[in-house]
Enzyme design. Structure first.
Site, PDB file in Angstrom:
ATOM      1  N   ASP A  34      44.162  -6.570 -62.583  1.00 36.98           N
ATOM      2  CA  ASP A  34      45.382  -6.010 -61.976  1.00 36.98           C
ATOM      3  C   ASP A  34      45.035  -5.057 -60.831  1.00 36.98           C
ATOM      4  O   ASP A  34      44.000  -4.395 -60.861  1.00 36.98           O
ATOM      5  CB  ASP A  34      46.172  -5.270 -63.070  1.00 36.98           C
ATOM      6  CG  ASP A  34      47.608  -5.000 -62.653  1.00 36.98           C
ATOM      7  OD1 ASP A  34      48.068  -5.545 -61.623  1.00 36.98           O
ATOM      8  OD2 ASP A  34      48.273  -4.223 -63.354  1.00 36.98           O
ATOM      9  N   ASN A  82      54.252 -15.229 -62.897  1.00 41.73           N
ATOM     10  CA  ASN A  82      53.886 -15.035 -61.485  1.00 41.73           C
ATOM     11  C   ASN A  82      54.621 -15.973 -60.523  1.00 41.73           C
ATOM     12  O   ASN A  82      54.600 -15.769 -59.304  1.00 41.73           O
ATOM     13  CB  ASN A  82      52.368 -15.186 -61.280  1.00 41.73           C
ATOM     14  CG  ASN A  82      51.569 -13.988 -61.774  1.00 41.73           C
ATOM     15  OD1 ASN A  82      50.395 -14.105 -62.111  1.00 41.73           O
ATOM     16  ND2 ASN A  82      52.198 -12.812 -61.824  1.00 41.73           N
TER      17      ASN A  82
HETATM   18  C1  FPP Z   1      47.370  -8.952 -60.332  1.00 41.60           C
HETATM   19  O1  FPP Z   1      47.370  -8.026 -59.260  1.00 41.60           O
HETATM   20  C2  FPP Z   1      46.559 -10.101 -59.959  1.00 41.60           C
HETATM   21  C3  FPP Z   1      47.005 -11.395 -59.906  1.00 41.60           C
HETATM   22  C4  FPP Z   1      48.369 -11.781 -60.236  1.00 41.60           C
HETATM   23  C5  FPP Z   1      46.128 -12.478 -59.474  1.00 41.60           C
HETATM   24  C6  FPP Z   1      44.717 -12.383 -59.929  1.00 41.60           C
HETATM   25  C7  FPP Z   1      43.877 -13.248 -59.097  1.00 41.60           C
HETATM   26  C8  FPP Z   1      42.625 -12.966 -58.704  1.00 41.60           C
HETATM   27  C9  FPP Z   1      41.898 -11.757 -59.110  1.00 41.60           C
HETATM   28  C10 FPP Z   1      41.870 -13.871 -57.815  1.00 41.60           C
HETATM   29  C11 FPP Z   1      41.056 -14.863 -58.593  1.00 41.60           C
HETATM   30  C12 FPP Z   1      41.924 -15.925 -58.936  1.00 41.60           C
HETATM   31  C13 FPP Z   1      41.700 -17.190 -59.275  1.00 41.60           C
HETATM   32  C14 FPP Z   1      42.734 -18.103 -58.849  1.00 41.60           C
HETATM   33  C15 FPP Z   1      40.593 -17.713 -60.076  1.00 41.60           C
HETATM   34  P1  FPP Z   1      48.759  -7.685 -58.575  1.00 41.60           P
HETATM   35  O2  FPP Z   1      48.944  -8.601 -57.423  1.00 41.60           O
HETATM   36  O3  FPP Z   1      49.851  -7.726 -59.575  1.00 41.60           O
HETATM   37  O4  FPP Z   1      48.493  -6.227 -58.079  1.00 41.60           O
HETATM   38  P2  FPP Z   1      49.568  -5.056 -57.991  1.00 41.60           P
HETATM   39  O5  FPP Z   1      49.998  -4.763 -59.401  1.00 41.60           O
HETATM   40  O6  FPP Z   1      48.787  -3.951 -57.383  1.00 41.60           O
HETATM   41  O7  FPP Z   1      50.686  -5.540 -57.114  1.00 41.60           O
END
Ligand code: FPP
Length: 259
Positions: A34, A82
């Site tokens: 996250d 998502n």
């Molecule tokens: C949450 O951070 C992260 C995700 C929804 C995606 C995770 C993906 C990766 C780490 C890349 C690797 C992925 C694959 C496809 C293997 P957020 O976007 O919710 O962050 P925030 O809470 O700060 O908005």
């Protein structure tokens, strides 16, 4: 100085699997990656740049887990919730998964890593399903670490799919509801061949499970790291592992000293 597993003087990164178990290393670590969006916002970058850097952090975490003798690493890379993100972000994440499999699969295979994918295949593009199938098929016989990619995954959805199978079996007279066991449910989850996580790490300071491994997390230890996922490096991973090794796990019983 000796580095044999029994000396207690192990060099970092050289802990063999069997020794790892004796040194309080979790067998299965599950990670909620996250903070990508906040990492990008803080730098005036688009959220997608956070995900791109997040993929690099994932590569580092896989390497580090292997060096620490962890047998299973599960990563939450796209949840069933998502899909409600902006379409450009959803398609970026789909592209990132595609790139990850296309670019990293041969390296994972060479490292003897087995890839498993959990989550619903329904609703995913056929091209992505084919890539996920290819990753699992190519690495099926590998005997090193298992990398479990949770993609289009939701814990409630997984339990619902298992419940549907059980209801169908009961309706067909193949299952007596009175004799239903926990094992009947576990064996119908996507993780039927994977042990429950010992440690769940969530980065970015948030303290929620967000529909991740709901059934499997029953006795997991939780470590909430303040680090945003793109910055989650070997030191941050080790800090989480250290916190885990300091915990006393009782699985609902009393401690060894009776307290
Ligand atoms: C949450 O951070 C992260 C995700 C929804 C995606 C995770 C993906 C990766 C780490 C890349 C690797 C992925 C694959 C496809 C293997 P957020 O976007 O919710 O962050 P925030 O809470 O700060 O908005």
């Amino acid at each position: 100085m000796t580095t044999s597993p029994d000396s207690g003087l192990l060099k970092p990164g050289q802990i063999p699997r069997e020794a790892a178990k004796r040194h309080g290393v979790p067998r299965h670590v599950a990670i909620i990656m996250d903070g990508n969006g906040r990492w990008a916002n803080a730098r005036g970058l688009p959220r997608t740049e956070g995900h791109r850097q997040g993929l690099d952090a994932l590569r580092g975490a896989i390497r580090h887990a292997g060096q620490r003798g962890i047998d299973f690493v599960t990563v939450y890379s796209f949840s069933s919730e998502n899909w409600s993100r902006p379409p450009t972000e959803v398609s970026f994440l789909m592209g990132l998964l595609r790139r990850f499999v296309q670019r990293d699969l041969s390296e994972l295979h060479q490292a003897n890593i087995r890839v498993r994918v959990i989550g619903a295949r329904a609703g995913l593009e056929p091209g992505i399903c084919a890539l996920l199938d290819e990753a699992e098929a190519l690495t099926r016989a590998n005997t090193g670490m298992t990398l479990v990619v949770a993609f289009n995954y939701g814990g409630r959805d997984e339990i619902l799919r298992a419940a549907r199978q059980l209801a169908e079996a009961a309706a067909a007279g193949q299952l007596d509801p009175a004799s239903l066991s926990e094992q009947d449910i576990s064996s119908r989850l996507d993780t039927s061949d994977i042990p429950d996580p010992d440690l769940i790490i969530r980065t970015s300071g948030e303290q929620r499970l967000s529909n991740f491994l709901l059934w499997q997390a029953a006795y997991a230890e939780f470590v909430f790291s303040p680090v945003m996922w793109p910055d989650f490096d070997a030191a941050a991973f080790d800090a989480a592992l250290d916190a885990f090794s300091a915990r006393e796990r009782r699985f609902g019983a009393v401690s060894a000293g009776g307290g």
